[in-house]
Design an enzyme around this catalytic site. Structure first.
Site, PDB file in Angstrom:
ATOM      1  N   HIS A  66       4.252   9.782 -13.028  1.00 32.87           N
ATOM      2  CA  HIS A  66       3.721   9.068 -14.191  1.00 32.87           C
ATOM      3  C   HIS A  66       2.583   9.860 -14.845  1.00 32.87           C
ATOM      4  O   HIS A  66       1.412   9.546 -14.689  1.00 32.87           O
ATOM      5  CB  HIS A  66       3.243   7.668 -13.765  1.00 32.87           C
ATOM      6  CG  HIS A  66       4.372   6.731 -13.503  1.00 32.87           C
ATOM      7  ND1 HIS A  66       4.261   5.627 -12.684  1.00 32.87           N
ATOM      8  CD2 HIS A  66       5.661   6.727 -13.948  1.00 32.87           C
ATOM      9  CE1 HIS A  66       5.434   4.993 -12.652  1.00 32.87           C
ATOM     10  NE2 HIS A  66       6.283   5.644 -13.412  1.00 32.87           N
ATOM     11  N   HIS A  96       8.938   8.054  -7.158  1.00 31.69           N
ATOM     12  CA  HIS A  96       8.645   6.647  -6.843  1.00 31.69           C
ATOM     13  C   HIS A  96       9.708   5.978  -5.984  1.00 31.69           C
ATOM     14  O   HIS A  96       9.508   4.866  -5.504  1.00 31.69           O
ATOM     15  CB  HIS A  96       8.458   5.858  -8.144  1.00 31.69           C
ATOM     16  CG  HIS A  96       7.512   6.526  -9.087  1.00 31.69           C
ATOM     17  ND1 HIS A  96       7.933   7.223 -10.204  1.00 31.69           N
ATOM     18  CD2 HIS A  96       6.170   6.660  -9.044  1.00 31.69           C
ATOM     19  CE1 HIS A  96       6.876   7.739 -10.813  1.00 31.69           C
ATOM     20  NE2 HIS A  96       5.802   7.419 -10.132  1.00 31.69           N
ATOM     21  N   HIS A 109       6.914  -2.280 -11.331  1.00 35.30           N
ATOM     22  CA  HIS A 109       6.635  -0.876 -11.032  1.00 35.30           C
ATOM     23  C   HIS A 109       7.857  -0.267 -10.346  1.00 35.30           C
ATOM     24  O   HIS A 109       8.478  -0.895  -9.497  1.00 35.30           O
ATOM     25  CB  HIS A 109       5.397  -0.752 -10.137  1.00 35.30           C
ATOM     26  CG  HIS A 109       4.899   0.655  -9.986  1.00 35.30           C
ATOM     27  ND1 HIS A 109       5.464   1.540  -9.093  1.00 35.30           N
ATOM     28  CD2 HIS A 109       3.913   1.336 -10.609  1.00 35.30           C
ATOM     29  CE1 HIS A 109       4.835   2.708  -9.183  1.00 35.30           C
ATOM     30  NE2 HIS A 109       3.891   2.613 -10.100  1.00 35.30           N
ATOM     31  N   GLU A 122       8.265   1.904  -8.062  1.00 36.06           N
ATOM     32  CA  GLU A 122       8.231   1.980  -6.590  1.00 36.06           C
ATOM     33  C   GLU A 122       8.590   0.632  -5.972  1.00 36.06           C
ATOM     34  O   GLU A 122       9.342   0.567  -4.996  1.00 36.06           O
ATOM     35  CB  GLU A 122       6.842   2.424  -6.119  1.00 36.06           C
ATOM     36  CG  GLU A 122       6.802   2.690  -4.631  1.00 36.06           C
ATOM     37  CD  GLU A 122       5.405   2.960  -4.109  1.00 36.06           C
ATOM     38  OE1 GLU A 122       5.095   2.494  -2.994  1.00 36.06           O
ATOM     39  OE2 GLU A 122       4.623   3.631  -4.804  1.00 36.06           O
ATOM     40  N   THR A 180       2.479   2.068  -2.457  1.00 36.89           N
ATOM     41  CA  THR A 180       1.577   3.098  -1.895  1.00 36.89           C
ATOM     42  C   THR A 180       0.364   3.389  -2.769  1.00 36.89           C
ATOM     43  O   THR A 180      -0.553   4.069  -2.331  1.00 36.89           O
ATOM     44  CB  THR A 180       2.341   4.427  -1.685  1.00 36.89           C
ATOM     45  OG1 THR A 180       2.801   4.901  -2.950  1.00 36.89           O
ATOM     46  CG2 THR A 180       3.501   4.268  -0.717  1.00 36.89           C
ATOM     47  N   SER A 190       0.442   5.066 -14.849  1.00 36.88           N
ATOM     48  CA  SER A 190       0.158   5.551 -13.497  1.00 36.88           C
ATOM     49  C   SER A 190      -0.692   4.522 -12.770  1.00 36.88           C
ATOM     50  O   SER A 190      -1.873   4.343 -13.071  1.00 36.88           O
ATOM     51  CB  SER A 190      -0.587   6.889 -13.568  1.00 36.88           C
ATOM     52  OG  SER A 190      -1.209   7.179 -12.332  1.00 36.88           O
ATOM     53  N   SER A 191      -0.072   3.831 -11.815  1.00 36.20           N
ATOM     54  CA  SER A 191      -0.760   2.759 -11.098  1.00 36.20           C
ATOM     55  C   SER A 191      -2.045   3.265 -10.444  1.00 36.20           C
ATOM     56  O   SER A 191      -3.105   2.661 -10.563  1.00 36.20           O
ATOM     57  CB  SER A 191       0.178   2.174 -10.039  1.00 36.20           C
ATOM     58  OG  SER A 191      -0.500   1.231  -9.251  1.00 36.20           O
ATOM     59  N   ASN A 192      -1.970   4.423  -9.759  1.00 33.03           N
ATOM     60  CA  ASN A 192      -3.162   4.869  -9.025  1.00 33.03           C
ATOM     61  C   ASN A 192      -4.277   5.291  -9.972  1.00 33.03           C
ATOM     62  O   ASN A 192      -5.454   5.137  -9.653  1.00 33.03           O
ATOM     63  CB  ASN A 192      -2.795   5.970  -8.015  1.00 33.03           C
ATOM     64  CG  ASN A 192      -2.553   7.310  -8.650  1.00 33.03           C
ATOM     65  OD1 ASN A 192      -3.476   8.087  -8.853  1.00 33.03           O
ATOM     66  ND2 ASN A 192      -1.304   7.604  -8.975  1.00 33.03           N
TER      67      ASN A 192
END
Length: 329
Positions: free
Chosen positions: A52, A85, A135, A137, A175, A233-235
């Site tokens: 991402h 992912h 998401h 993932e 994660t 981008s989740s993180n």
């Protein structure tokens, strides 16, 4: 008053977080596309964004990668790479039906969660998957055992949980979540389900945890924290939240240096800089150059962990690379 507030500040400075940027799983995924392009030639099809990050996707497109949403968009018999992912089993099945050469660039830490999901489902557990709805993932992991998995989207999702047997229930997680929010979600779940089991090892990846930890260290001293990363981008999104929760006066997510607004820096003495796990460091260097032009020339790197983990390329790709090398003699 914190020590940071009582310390007299001289010039403007940047606190640069380390670790930041690429993790081992992202590095492997990007390398997979690059090596596949070299080996098989363009075009190479990639299902979903390989990671991402806008810049990474554009760079790979320029080299001959074609990003698609689903396998149906890939011509029969072509090469397709599955993103970092992870994907549900049905995606492999679809690829097989279209005679696609599938290369799986799923991060090994995501693959570990898939294995856990299959194992607990085989033992007839209810699996509570902590993660963000929609998401990629989460979709991939849930696809491993849809009849057994229910999504818990943060602490507020706990009240909706229903299980068949409170003695046979386990939690797993996406994660790339906020470590603190996940712990809060688990604590709430355990109040409702005291016999809830935990995964054999932490599902939140080392890189996500490390990047959040160093941001917590620098945030109390920062007037503003700039996180380099994309909105999907989740993180990266989590890093902004973590910075604000840890005491930064402001936090912003940018893809590129030119998106930084001068108003954010007005009156600031200390700017924190970090980047999400799918961000190449050249983008961070551009941000540092941008800040230096605005008087933030002093850069202090704050290091809280030494990351040395690497992952080898997918087996399918390594096998073909080896064969090509042997053929060249």
């Amino acid at each position: 008053m914190t020590d940071a507030e009582t310390t007299p500040r001289t010039g403007k400075r940047v606190l640069l977080a380390n670790p930041r940027g690429y993790c081992a799983g992202v590095d492997r995924a990007v390398q997979t596309v690059e090596e596949a392009l070299k080996l098989y030639g363009a075009p190479i099809y990639v299902r979903k964004q390989i990671v991402h990050n806008k810049h990474v996707v554009r760079t790979l497109e320029a080299q001959g990668a074609i990003f698609v949403e689903e396998n149906e968009e890939v011509p029969e018999g072509a090469t397709v790479i599955f993103s970092a992912h992870g994907v549900a089993p049905e995606v492999y099945e679809q690829a097989k039906q279209r005679s696609l050469r599938a290369i799986d660039a799923t991060c090994p830490l995501v693959t570990k969660v898939h294995h856990e999901a299959r194992r607990f489902a085989a033992q007839d557990y209810d699996i509570l998957l902590i993660g963000h709805e929609g998401h990629e993932e989460v979709i991939g992991t849930a696809g491993e055992a849809p009849a057994h998995i229910q999504l818990v989207d943060g602490p507020d999702g706990v009240d909706k949980v229903t299980v068949r047997d409170p003695e046979k229930v386990v939690w797993l997680s996406q994660t790339t979540l906020s470590v603190d929010e996940t712990l809060e979600t688990v604590a709430r779940l355990k109040k409702r389900l005291p016999l809830l089991q935990s995964p054999p090892s932490d599902d939140i990846c080392y890189a996500t945890s490390n990047r959040q930890h160093v941001v917590k260290e620098i945030a109390p001293e920062c007037d503003v924290v700039i996180v380099v990363g994309s909105r999907n981008s989740s993180n990266s999104v989590r890093l902004v939240e973590v910075a604000l929760d840890a005491g930064a006066r402001a936090g912003h997510l940018v893809d590129f240096a030119h998106e930084i607004e001068d108003a954010w820096l007005t009156g600031a003495r200390t700017v924190g800089v970090t980047s999400g796990a799918s961000v190449p460091d050249e983008l961070v260097q551009q941000v540092l150059a941008h800040l230096a032009e605005r008087g933030f020339g002093e850069v202090e790197e704050i290091t809280t962990a030494d990351e040395r983990l690497t992952f080898s390329l997918p087996q399918e790709l390594k096998r073909d690379m080896k064969a090509a090398a042997a053929a060249r003699g």
